[in-house]
Design a protein around this motif. Sequence first.
Motif, PDB file in Angstrom:
ATOM      1  N   GLY A  59       0.813  -1.213   0.000  1.00 25.15           N
ATOM      2  CA  GLY A  59       0.000   0.000   0.000  1.00 25.15           C
ATOM      3  C   GLY A  59       0.843   1.259   0.000  1.00 25.15           C
ATOM      4  O   GLY A  59       0.531   2.222  -0.705  1.00 25.15           O
ATOM      5  N   LEU A  63       0.699   3.885  -3.182  1.00 31.54           N
ATOM      6  CA  LEU A  63       0.307   5.285  -3.037  1.00 31.54           C
ATOM      7  C   LEU A  63       1.439   6.210  -3.475  1.00 31.54           C
ATOM      8  O   LEU A  63       1.191   7.289  -4.021  1.00 31.54           O
ATOM      9  N   ILE A  66       1.160   6.406  -7.184  1.00 26.12           N
ATOM     10  CA  ILE A  66       0.010   7.235  -7.551  1.00 26.12           C
ATOM     11  C   ILE A  66       0.329   8.719  -7.398  1.00 26.12           C
ATOM     12  O   ILE A  66       0.039   9.519  -8.287  1.00 26.12           O
ATOM     13  N   THR A  67       0.938   9.070  -6.267  1.00 24.88           N
ATOM     14  CA  THR A  67       1.248  10.481  -6.015  1.00 24.88           C
ATOM     15  C   THR A  67       2.346  11.004  -6.939  1.00 24.88           C
ATOM     16  O   THR A  67       2.407  12.201  -7.217  1.00 24.88           O
ATOM     17  N   TYR A  89       0.644   6.846   4.722  1.00 23.75           N
ATOM     18  CA  TYR A  89      -0.806   6.663   4.690  1.00 23.75           C
ATOM     19  C   TYR A  89      -1.191   5.461   3.833  1.00 23.75           C
ATOM     20  O   TYR A  89      -2.153   4.747   4.125  1.00 23.75           O
ATOM     21  N   GLY A  90      -0.456   5.234   2.773  1.00 23.43           N
ATOM     22  CA  GLY A  90      -0.707   4.059   1.947  1.00 23.43           C
ATOM     23  C   GLY A  90      -0.443   2.779   2.720  1.00 23.43           C
ATOM     24  O   GLY A  90      -1.175   1.790   2.587  1.00 23.43           O
ATOM     25  N   THR A 225      -0.020  16.286  -0.150  1.00 24.11           N
ATOM     26  CA  THR A 225      -0.799  15.057  -0.312  1.00 24.11           C
ATOM     27  C   THR A 225      -1.205  14.482   1.041  1.00 24.11           C
ATOM     28  O   THR A 225      -2.350  14.058   1.233  1.00 24.11           O
ATOM     29  N   SER A 226      -0.276  14.480   1.990  1.00 28.85           N
ATOM     30  CA  SER A 226      -0.570  13.926   3.312  1.00 28.85           C
ATOM     31  C   SER A 226      -1.587  14.767   4.070  1.00 28.85           C
ATOM     32  O   SER A 226      -2.406  14.226   4.824  1.00 28.85           O
ATOM     33  N   ILE A 229      -5.014  13.849   2.614  1.00 27.10           N
ATOM     34  CA  ILE A 229      -5.461  12.543   3.112  1.00 27.10           C
ATOM     35  C   ILE A 229      -5.841  12.652   4.585  1.00 27.10           C
ATOM     36  O   ILE A 229      -6.805  12.023   5.035  1.00 27.10           O
TER      37      ILE A 229
END
Length: 251
Positions: A59, A63, A66-67, A89-90, A225-226, A229
């Motif tokens: 994960g 992520l 993706i980012t 977070y992933g 990004t964090s 989320i």
Amino acid sequence: MKPVLFEVFGIKIYGYGTMIAIGILSAIILLNYRIKKRGYNEDKISNMAIIAIISGVLGGKLLFIITEFKNILKDPSILKDLQYGFVIYGAILGGALGVYLYSRKNKWRVLDVFDLVIPTIPLAQGFGRIGCFLAGCCYGKVTNSWLGVEFKNSDFAPVGVHLHPTQIYSSIFDFALCAFLLWYDKKNEKEGRVFSMYFILYGIGRFLVEFLRDDPRGTVWMFSTSQFISIIMVIFAILVFNIDKLFKKEI
């Protein structure tokens, strides 16, 4: 500050990997201690922990991809450095998915299992952030504060300037959060409250520390990004915290 701790027979022992390993081991020890009071099968919980670790790593990597997708399209060579890319977070979401699926398979009460596992997460994170500090990644902004640190041999942080030790800020927060959740778990009897409290407090803490970070980590609108989320996670966790009875019926 010290990417390589020492060498054994010519093999370099890296600080980041060592602290990650210590974090995982500490989390497993804490989990084994907690399951003795909950009546779960120790072997099955151990299997679940292994699945959660694997799904968490996947994960975190997914992520990151993706980012960084736009940057990868521009420069595919970034994929060579995939081993260094990781989004916590992933990892949390991936690990949570693994725990959820394994719990459903064994017909366990999902929220009770989440409450059992969740205090081990910030414990592992605390050691992981020390690893970040040793490697020099996840570094902070330039500061004149007496708290500032200077990295001299990092492959990530700028050299020769005083930076906020955001890794240490995060590590202290994570350890404190672990202690609080263990205390809160003893005081609370409703399933899902420890789980949701973690996401509320961690999301707020992560949102705030992001203002002090200066490493490249992607943006969503005006937020990192964090931070983006974190907002979603806090809102979700507040809903779980307040409508736990409805949530339990659903799962």
